[in-house]
Structures are given as structure tokens and as C-alpha cells.
Design a protein around this motif. Structure first.
Motif, PDB file in Angstrom:
ATOM      1  N   ASP A  16       0.844  -1.189   0.000  1.00  0.00           N
ATOM      2  CA  ASP A  16       0.000   0.000   0.000  1.00  0.00           C
ATOM      3  C   ASP A  16       0.883   1.245   0.000  1.00  0.00           C
ATOM      4  O   ASP A  16       2.017   1.215   0.483  1.00  0.00           O
ATOM      5  CB  ASP A  16      -0.882   0.015   1.243  1.00  0.00           C
ATOM      6  N   PRO A  17       0.353   2.359  -0.512  1.00  0.00           N
ATOM      7  CA  PRO A  17       1.115   3.607  -0.440  1.00  0.00           C
ATOM      8  C   PRO A  17       1.485   3.949   1.002  1.00  0.00           C
ATOM      9  O   PRO A  17       0.738   3.653   1.934  1.00  0.00           O
ATOM     10  CB  PRO A  17       0.153   4.648  -1.024  1.00  0.00           C
ATOM     11  N   ILE A  18       2.640   4.558   1.164  1.00  0.00           N
ATOM     12  CA  ILE A  18       3.124   4.924   2.489  1.00  0.00           C
ATOM     13  C   ILE A  18       2.596   6.313   2.833  1.00  0.00           C
ATOM     14  O   ILE A  18       2.853   7.278   2.109  1.00  0.00           O
ATOM     15  CB  ILE A  18       4.661   4.877   2.523  1.00  0.00           C
ATOM     16  N   ALA A  30       5.038   0.700  -5.419  1.00  0.00           N
ATOM     17  CA  ALA A  30       5.023   0.141  -6.775  1.00  0.00           C
ATOM     18  C   ALA A  30       5.618   1.130  -7.780  1.00  0.00           C
ATOM     19  O   ALA A  30       6.336   0.728  -8.705  1.00  0.00           O
ATOM     20  CB  ALA A  30       3.599  -0.231  -7.172  1.00  0.00           C
ATOM     21  N   ALA A  31       5.355   2.415  -7.598  1.00  0.00           N
ATOM     22  CA  ALA A  31       5.936   3.427  -8.478  1.00  0.00           C
ATOM     23  C   ALA A  31       7.452   3.469  -8.305  1.00  0.00           C
ATOM     24  O   ALA A  31       8.196   3.626  -9.285  1.00  0.00           O
ATOM     25  CB  ALA A  31       5.331   4.794  -8.186  1.00  0.00           C
ATOM     26  N   GLY A  40      11.851  -8.254  -7.097  1.00  0.00           N
ATOM     27  CA  GLY A  40      11.293  -8.891  -5.916  1.00  0.00           C
ATOM     28  C   GLY A  40      12.307  -9.363  -4.901  1.00  0.00           C
ATOM     29  O   GLY A  40      11.919  -9.834  -3.828  1.00  0.00           O
ATOM     30  N   THR A  41      13.593  -9.254  -5.197  1.00  0.00           N
ATOM     31  CA  THR A  41      14.615  -9.602  -4.207  1.00  0.00           C
ATOM     32  C   THR A  41      14.462  -8.726  -2.967  1.00  0.00           C
ATOM     33  O   THR A  41      14.719  -9.157  -1.857  1.00  0.00           O
ATOM     34  CB  THR A  41      16.024  -9.425  -4.798  1.00  0.00           C
ATOM     35  N   VAL A  42      14.034  -7.510  -3.188  1.00  0.00           N
ATOM     36  CA  VAL A  42      13.782  -6.587  -2.085  1.00  0.00           C
ATOM     37  C   VAL A  42      12.351  -6.837  -1.614  1.00  0.00           C
ATOM     38  O   VAL A  42      11.402  -6.616  -2.361  1.00  0.00           O
ATOM     39  CB  VAL A  42      13.962  -5.121  -2.520  1.00  0.00           C
ATOM     40  N   THR A  43      12.222  -7.303  -0.388  1.00  0.00           N
ATOM     41  CA  THR A  43      10.900  -7.654   0.136  1.00  0.00           C
ATOM     42  C   THR A  43      10.035  -6.400   0.315  1.00  0.00           C
ATOM     43  O   THR A  43      10.559  -5.296   0.486  1.00  0.00           O
ATOM     44  CB  THR A  43      11.021  -8.368   1.490  1.00  0.00           C
ATOM     45  N   PRO A  44       8.728  -6.561   0.286  1.00  0.00           N
ATOM     46  CA  PRO A  44       7.855  -5.405   0.503  1.00  0.00           C
ATOM     47  C   PRO A  44       8.116  -4.713   1.851  1.00  0.00           C
ATOM     48  O   PRO A  44       8.045  -3.493   1.945  1.00  0.00           O
ATOM     49  CB  PRO A  44       6.447  -6.006   0.457  1.00  0.00           C
ATOM     50  N   GLN A  45       8.436  -5.493   2.885  1.00  0.00           N
ATOM     51  CA  GLN A  45       8.707  -4.902   4.194  1.00  0.00           C
ATOM     52  C   GLN A  45       9.969  -4.041   4.163  1.00  0.00           C
ATOM     53  O   GLN A  45       9.997  -2.940   4.708  1.00  0.00           O
ATOM     54  CB  GLN A  45       8.860  -5.997   5.256  1.00  0.00           C
ATOM     55  N   ASN A  49      10.259   0.023   4.554  1.00  0.00           N
ATOM     56  CA  ASN A  49      11.139   0.614   5.556  1.00  0.00           C
ATOM     57  C   ASN A  49      12.072   1.661   4.958  1.00  0.00           C
ATOM     58  O   ASN A  49      12.216   2.756   5.506  1.00  0.00           O
ATOM     59  CB  ASN A  49      11.940  -0.481   6.257  1.00  0.00           C
ATOM     60  N   VAL A  50      12.708   1.349   3.813  1.00  0.00           N
ATOM     61  CA  VAL A  50      13.634   2.327   3.235  1.00  0.00           C
ATOM     62  C   VAL A  50      12.878   3.531   2.696  1.00  0.00           C
ATOM     63  O   VAL A  50      13.374   4.659   2.778  1.00  0.00           O
ATOM     64  CB  VAL A  50      14.576   1.726   2.157  1.00  0.00           C
ATOM     65  N   LEU A  51      11.678   3.324   2.171  1.00  0.00           N
ATOM     66  CA  LEU A  51      10.897   4.469   1.705  1.00  0.00           C
ATOM     67  C   LEU A  51      10.461   5.355   2.868  1.00  0.00           C
ATOM     68  O   LEU A  51      10.502   6.586   2.763  1.00  0.00           O
ATOM     69  CB  LEU A  51       9.688   3.997   0.896  1.00  0.00           C
ATOM     70  N   LEU A  52      10.066   4.745   3.985  1.00  0.00           N
ATOM     71  CA  LEU A  52       9.668   5.527   5.159  1.00  0.00           C
ATOM     72  C   LEU A  52      10.841   6.354   5.689  1.00  0.00           C
ATOM     73  O   LEU A  52      10.678   7.541   5.985  1.00  0.00           O
ATOM     74  CB  LEU A  52       9.130   4.608   6.248  1.00  0.00           C
ATOM     75  N   THR A  53      12.018   5.762   5.789  1.00  0.00           N
ATOM     76  CA  THR A  53      13.170   6.523   6.281  1.00  0.00           C
ATOM     77  C   THR A  53      13.622   7.569   5.269  1.00  0.00           C
ATOM     78  O   THR A  53      14.086   8.642   5.658  1.00  0.00           O
ATOM     79  CB  THR A  53      14.342   5.592   6.667  1.00  0.00           C
ATOM     80  N   ALA A  54      13.444   7.292   3.968  1.00  0.00           N
ATOM     81  CA  ALA A  54      13.769   8.293   2.952  1.00  0.00           C
ATOM     82  C   ALA A  54      12.797   9.468   3.024  1.00  0.00           C
ATOM     83  O   ALA A  54      13.198  10.632   2.863  1.00  0.00           O
ATOM     84  CB  ALA A  54      13.744   7.657   1.563  1.00  0.00           C
TER      85      ALA A  54
END
Length: 156
Positions: A16-18, A30-31, A40-45, A49-54
Motif C-alpha cells: 500500500d502507499p506509504i 510500486a511506483a 522482488g529480491t527486495v521484500t515489501p517490508q 522501511n527504506v521508503l519511510l526513512t527516505a
């Protein structure tokens, strides 16, 4: 510019969008996957996490600019008028670029040890340079939002 591409599950479950602060748009994982070719090597979790900290890092460096815009009567970034010489929608686009570049840099730093055998150690050094390049892109996007010039300084 190179990107992190690894073999793995190409069909990661979309997240879902953060949610973001009210001034900024939510960020769609997804964008990010699509724009930066993250498989998909990078898990959704981990991606969330990296998007939230970014988002947190980008919002922190833009907090003074955001306060100025809100004080000027623009409650969201979409409402901030672009200068005459910029296309409409430039501020949300630059914001997304800053968040995506910061997130990609974090991924590159964390996946360096994914296969750190002697044969791939030199490639890890290339990832460091690429992570730095993505961080530079994030800083330049923030500079453009704030109307500051881009500056690159190298120690000799």
C-alpha cells in the motif's frame, strides 16, 4: 546511471502507499519499484522501511521550506505555484525524485553484503559510488525545490 538489479522473485506483493505528512504526497512503493527497476529480491517490508526513512530524511531537510509555503498559504506541495520558467507540478516531481533517490541509496548500501565473495567485492565498491550518486541526486532535487544552486565539493 546504473541501478540495483538482482536475480530474484520478480513478482513481489505490491504494498500500500506509504502515508506521508499532510503537506507531501503519499509514496507508492510500486511506483518506486517501477521507476528504479527494483525487483522482488527486495521484500515489501524492506522496501516500505527504506521508503519511510527516505521520506523522513527528505521531510527533515525540507522543513524550513515547507513552513514558508504553509505560512504563504499553500497547505500542500501541489498548491505551491511553480516559477514561470518551470513546468507545472515540478515540486511534487522533485520531491518524489528526492525520496526515491534516497531510498535507492539505502538499498544499495544494505545489499552490498548480499554476495560479498572475493569475485564480487570490486562490484561492491561500484555500489558505493552508485549509492553516493543517488544521494547526490536526492540533495540536488532538494536544492532545486528550495531554489538553491547545486554544489559539488571534493576534498583534495
Amino acid at each position: 546511471m546504473s541501478s540495483f538489479v538482482a536475480a530474484g522473485n520478480a513478482s513481489a506483493t505490491p504494498a500500500d502507499p506509504i502515508p506521508n505528512a499532510t503537506f507531501y504526497p503519499d509514496i507508492d512503493p510500486a511506483a518506486f519499484r517501477d521507476a528504479h527497476r527494483i525487483d522482488g529480491t527486495v521484500t515489501p517490508q524492506r522496501l516500505a522501511n527504506v521508503l519511510l526513512t527516505a521520506i523522513a530524511a527528505t521531510n527533515r531537510v525540507l522543513r524550513a521550506w515547507q513552513a514558508q509555503q504553509v505560512e504563504a498559504g499553500y497547505p500542500v506541495i501541489d498548491a505551491v505555484p511553480a516559477p514561470d520558467w518551470q513546468p507545472a507540478g515540478i515540486y511534487p516531481a522533485l520531491y518524489q525524485r528526492a525520496v526515491f533517490a534516497e531510498a535507492h541509496a539505502q538499498l544499495l548500501e544494505r545489499y552490498r553484503d548480499y554476495d560479498a565473495t572475493a569475485a564480487t567485492r570490486d562490484r561492491g565498491d561500484l555500489h558505493d559510488e552508485t549509492a553516493d550518486t543517488y544521494r547526490r541526486d536526492a540533495r540536488w532535487a532538494v536544492s532545486q525545490i528550495c531554489g538553491r544552486p547545486n554544489v559539488t565539493v571534493e576534498l583534495i
